[in-house]
Write an enzyme that holds these catalytic residues in place. Structure first.
Site, PDB file in Angstrom:
ATOM      1  N   GLY A  15      20.549  34.552 -32.119  1.00 33.86           N
ATOM      2  CA  GLY A  15      19.271  34.647 -32.833  1.00 33.86           C
ATOM      3  C   GLY A  15      18.258  33.610 -32.366  1.00 33.86           C
ATOM      4  O   GLY A  15      17.093  33.953 -32.108  1.00 33.86           O
ATOM      5  N   ASN A  91      26.857  36.232 -37.431  1.00 34.71           N
ATOM      6  CA  ASN A  91      28.098  36.317 -36.646  1.00 34.71           C
ATOM      7  C   ASN A  91      29.051  37.381 -37.188  1.00 34.71           C
ATOM      8  O   ASN A  91      28.998  37.736 -38.360  1.00 34.71           O
ATOM      9  CB  ASN A  91      28.770  34.952 -36.558  1.00 34.71           C
ATOM     10  CG  ASN A  91      28.779  34.220 -37.874  1.00 34.71           C
ATOM     11  OD1 ASN A  91      27.919  34.421 -38.716  1.00 34.71           O
ATOM     12  ND2 ASN A  91      29.772  33.393 -38.073  1.00 34.71           N
ATOM     13  N   THR A 132      26.995  41.979 -32.386  1.00 32.27           N
ATOM     14  CA  THR A 132      27.890  42.961 -31.765  1.00 32.27           C
ATOM     15  C   THR A 132      28.712  43.614 -32.862  1.00 32.27           C
ATOM     16  O   THR A 132      29.370  42.926 -33.638  1.00 32.27           O
ATOM     17  CB  THR A 132      28.821  42.257 -30.775  1.00 32.27           C
ATOM     18  OG1 THR A 132      28.011  41.505 -29.888  1.00 32.27           O
ATOM     19  CG2 THR A 132      29.660  43.251 -30.004  1.00 32.27           C
ATOM     20  N   LEU A 163      22.966  38.412 -23.297  1.00 33.86           N
ATOM     21  CA  LEU A 163      22.812  37.082 -22.688  1.00 33.86           C
ATOM     22  C   LEU A 163      24.153  36.370 -22.608  1.00 33.86           C
ATOM     23  O   LEU A 163      25.033  36.580 -23.436  1.00 33.86           O
ATOM     24  CB  LEU A 163      21.800  36.235 -23.467  1.00 33.86           C
ATOM     25  CG  LEU A 163      22.070  35.830 -24.910  1.00 33.86           C
ATOM     26  CD1 LEU A 163      23.007  34.644 -25.007  1.00 33.86           C
ATOM     27  CD2 LEU A 163      20.758  35.492 -25.573  1.00 33.86           C
ATOM     28  N   LYS A 220      27.896  47.741 -25.748  1.00 33.04           N
ATOM     29  CA  LYS A 220      28.056  46.281 -25.789  1.00 33.04           C
ATOM     30  C   LYS A 220      29.540  45.916 -25.747  1.00 33.04           C
ATOM     31  O   LYS A 220      29.970  45.059 -24.965  1.00 33.04           O
ATOM     32  CB  LYS A 220      27.385  45.734 -27.050  1.00 33.04           C
ATOM     33  CG  LYS A 220      27.664  44.288 -27.347  1.00 33.04           C
ATOM     34  CD  LYS A 220      27.077  43.347 -26.307  1.00 33.04           C
ATOM     35  CE  LYS A 220      27.686  41.984 -26.376  1.00 33.04           C
ATOM     36  NZ  LYS A 220      26.826  40.918 -26.700  1.00 33.04           N
ATOM     37  N   ALA A 222      31.964  47.743 -24.638  1.00 26.90           N
ATOM     38  CA  ALA A 222      32.526  48.182 -23.358  1.00 26.90           C
ATOM     39  C   ALA A 222      32.113  47.247 -22.223  1.00 26.90           C
ATOM     40  O   ALA A 222      32.924  46.940 -21.337  1.00 26.90           O
ATOM     41  CB  ALA A 222      32.082  49.611 -23.062  1.00 26.90           C
ATOM     42  N   CYS A 276      32.793  35.885 -27.594  1.00 30.03           N
ATOM     43  CA  CYS A 276      32.649  37.342 -27.489  1.00 30.03           C
ATOM     44  C   CYS A 276      33.846  38.089 -26.907  1.00 30.03           C
ATOM     45  O   CYS A 276      34.299  39.069 -27.488  1.00 30.03           O
ATOM     46  CB  CYS A 276      31.422  37.672 -26.657  1.00 30.03           C
ATOM     47  SG  CYS A 276      29.921  37.212 -27.506  1.00 30.03           S
ATOM     48  N   LYS A 279      37.113  38.571 -29.049  1.00 21.40           N
ATOM     49  CA  LYS A 279      36.746  39.245 -30.310  1.00 21.40           C
ATOM     50  C   LYS A 279      36.366  40.709 -30.058  1.00 21.40           C
ATOM     51  O   LYS A 279      36.810  41.615 -30.761  1.00 21.40           O
ATOM     52  CB  LYS A 279      35.580  38.478 -30.930  1.00 21.40           C
ATOM     53  CG  LYS A 279      34.816  39.222 -31.990  1.00 21.40           C
ATOM     54  CD  LYS A 279      33.760  38.338 -32.601  1.00 21.40           C
ATOM     55  CE  LYS A 279      32.490  38.218 -31.799  1.00 21.40           C
ATOM     56  NZ  LYS A 279      31.635  39.389 -31.804  1.00 21.40           N
TER      57      LYS A 279
END
Ligand code: UDX
Ligand code: UDX
Length: 441
Positions: A15, A91, A132, A163, A220, A222, A276, A279
Site C-alpha cells: 500500500g 495483509n 493477493t 512489485l 497473481k 500463478a 508472498c 503463502k
C-alpha cells in the site's frame, strides 16, 4: 467516474509504495493511505529516513508528494467516505486455525476492510483488490459490501501488485504489465476504464492488460508460483551438482541462455523467502485441493517442500562441518532480511537456518544492515516460538562483527558482504551454497 480522491486501506509494503507512486504520477488526484495501526501512520508522516518501509528511491517519492496530494491518516471513516476509489492493501497471511489452517489465505482483514467500506460509504464506490487473494474472493467481498449497505453501488476490481521488494519503486515506475480484472457488465467496464486512466498517466497503454476478475486474481497466484518454481527447480539441481561435480552457476547460465527459458530467477540460493511465495503457493495448493485437483495440488506443493529442503540442507552442512554438535560454537549470521535492499524479514531463509543452528547448540551473533534489532527479536519469538531471547546465546549487533565467530553464515545478498575480508574464517555462503564452506580454518 471522475476520480478525484483515492483511499488505500493498508499502509504496508504494498500500500505505501504503490500509493506514493500513484500520487507522484497523478498530481490531480488526492491519495490518502489509512491504516488500522496509528503508529504506522505516524511513522509515514515522520522523518524520511525512518519511513516504515525501506525501499531505494521511496523517500524521494514521498518527499515530493507528501503534503501535496499524498496523505497518511488514521481517519478511516472520513477517508473512505470521501474517496470514489478505494484500494484494499491489507495483509493476507496463511491461516493459522480453522478450515484450511497452514494452507489457505486468512481473509479476515480483507473481510473486515470490506465491512468498514460498506459501513462508511455514502455514495457509489469502486473497490479494488490490491492484496493477493484466492480466486473468486471478489464474490465474497461483493456479498459483504451489499449485506452491510443500502442503495450504494460497489464495483469490484482486481488489480494485483507485482512489485518485488527492494526494487518496488522502479517496478512501479516501469511495470512489465498492470493487470486489471473487472466484471464484463457495462458498469464493470466503466470502472476498469477509470483505473486504466489512472495508470495511463505513466504506463504505456500496451502494458495495461484488462481481463475478467477471476483471471486477474488467479494470475497473481500463478505468477508467484511460476517464479518460485524456477528457484526450487534450480535449487533441487544444486543438490545434484554437489553429488556429481557439476557447477550450479555454470548450469544456470547454460540453461538461461536458451531464450525460451531466459536467465531470470535461476540463481541457486539458500531458499526463497518473503511474504508472498510460500503463502501464495500454499494458497494455490489449497484451492486446487478444494476443487478436487489433487495431482495439481501435489505438483505445486513440491515447490515449497524443495524450498524447506534447501534451507534445512544448508543448516545441516554447517552442523556436519562441526561433527553434529554446535554446543559452545559461535556463528555469525550475516543478513536477516529475506533479500537485499529491504528491511523485510518475513519468511526469510535466515530465520530458519539460524533456528536450526541455535537449536543444535550454537551461539549466534546476528547482523543485518536494515532489519532493526526489535524486529529480529520479534521474528525469533514468532517463528521459533521462543518466549524470550536468551542474551547469553544470541547477540544482535548494529555493526558487522565476526572476529569471535567459529564460522560465518551469509544469508542475505547485501552488497556490503561482497568484498569483506573474512581472514580465512570458515564461511558458509547462502549465495554460493555449492561452494560452501568457502574457506577452512
Ligand atoms: C501485501 C498484500 O496485501 C498481500 O496480500 C500480499 O500478498 C503481500 O503484500 P503487505 O503490504 O506486504 O501485504 O502487508 P503489510 O506490510 O503487513 O501491510 C498491511 C497493512 O495493513 C499493515 O500496515 C496493517 O496495519 C494494515 N491493516 C491490516 C489494516 O489497516 N487493517 C486491517 O484490518 C489489517
Ligand atoms: C515476489 C515477486 O517477484 C513479485 O512479483 C510479487 O509481487 C511479490 O513476490 P519479492 O518476494 O519481493 O517479490 O522478491 P523476489 O525478488 O521475487 O525474491 C523472492 C525470494 O526469492 C528472495 O528470497 C530471493 O532471494 C529469492 N530468489 C530470487 C532466489 O533465491 N533466486 C533467484 O534467482 C531469485
Amino acid at each position: 467516474m471522475q476520480i478525484k480522491n483515492i483511499c488505500c486501506i493498508g499502509a504496508g509494503y504494498v500500500g505505501g509504495p504503490t500509493m506514493a507512486v500513484i500520487a507522484l504520477k497523478c498530481p490531480h488526484i488526492s491519495v490518502t493511505v489509512v491504516d488500522a495501526n496509528p503508529d504506522k501512520i505516524k511513522a509515514w508522516n515522520g522523518p524520511l529516513e525512518q519511513l516504515p518501509v525501506y525501499e531505494p528511491g521511496l523517500a524521494e517519492v514521498v518527499k515530493e508528494a507528501r503534503g501535496r496530494n499524498l496523505f497518511f491518516s488514521d481517519d478511516i471513516p472520513g477517508n473512505v467516505e470521501k474517496a470514489e476509489m478505494i484500494f484494499m492493501a491489507v495483509n493476507t497471511p496463511t491461516k493459522k486455525e480453522g478450515e484450511g489452517a497452514g494452507m489457505a489465505a486468512d481473509l479476515r482483514y480483507v473481510e473486515a476492510c470490506a465491512s468498514d467500506i460498506a459501513k462508511y460509504s455514502k455514495s457509489d464506490k469502486i473497490v479494488i483488490e490490491k492484496s493477493t487473494l484466492p480466486v473468486r474472493t471478489a464474490e465474497k467481498i461483493k456479498e459483504i459490501l451489499e449485506e452491510n449497505s443500502t442503495n450504494i453501488h460497489f464495483e469490484i476490481l482486481s488489480n494485483p501488485e507485482f512489485l518485488a521488494e527492494g526494487t518496488a519503486v522502479q517496478d512501479l515506475f516501469k511495470s512489465d504489465r498492470v493487470l486489471i480484472g473487472g466484471d464484463q457488465t457495462e458498469s464493470g467496464q466503466k470502472a476498469v476504464q477509470s483505473l486504466v486512466d489512472i495508470y495511463a498517466n505513466w504506463i504505456p497503454k500496451d502494458k495495461i492488460l484488462t481481463t475478467n476478475v477471476w483471471s486477474s486474481e488467479l494470475a497473481k497466484l500463478a505468477s508467484n508460483a511460476m517464479l518460485a518454481q524456477r528457484i526450487s527447480s534450480i535449487n533441487s539441481l544444486s543438490a545434484l551438482c554437489e553429488k556429481t561435480g557439476a557447477n550450479i552457476d555454470e548450469l544456470s547460465k547454460a540453461i538461461g541462455m536458451d531464450h525460451r527459458i531466459g536467465p531470470h530467477f535461476l540463481k541457486a540460493s539458500v531458499g526463497f523467502g518473503g511474504s508472498c511465495f510460500q503463502k501464495d503457493i500454499l494458497n494455490l495448493v489449497y484451492l486446487c485441493k478444494y476443487y478436487g485437483l489433487d495431482e495439481v495440488a501435489d505438483y505445486w506443493h513440491q515447490v515449497v517442500k524443495i524450498n524447506d529442503y534447501q534451507k534445512d540442507r544448508f543448516a545441516q552442512k554447517i552442523i556436519n562441518h562441526f561433527g553434529g554438535d554446535l554446543t559452545g560454537k559461535t556463528i555469525a549470521i550475516l543478513g536477516w532480511a529475506f533479500k537485499a535492499n529491504t528491511n523485510d524479514s518475513r519468511e526469510s531463509a535466515a530465520i530458519y537456518v539460524a533456528e536450526k543452528l541455535y537449536k543444535t547448540g550454537a551461539n549466534l551473533e546476528i547482523y543485518d544492515p536494515k532489519v532493526l534489532q526489535d524486529q529480529i527479536i520479534k521474528d525469533i519469538k514468532f517463528y521459533w516460538k521462543e518466549k524470550s531471547v536468551k542474551s547469553n546465546r544470541i547477540s544482535i549487533s548494529s555493526n558487522i562483527r565476526f572476529g569471535n565467530a567459529d564460522t560465518i553464515a551469509i544469508l542475505t545478498e547485501w552488497e556490503e558482504f561482497k568484498d569483506l575480508d573474512f581472514e580465512k574464517t570458515t564461511v558458509f555462503d547462502g549465495r554460493n551454497i555449492l561452494k560452501s564452506p568457502l574457506y577452512s580454518i
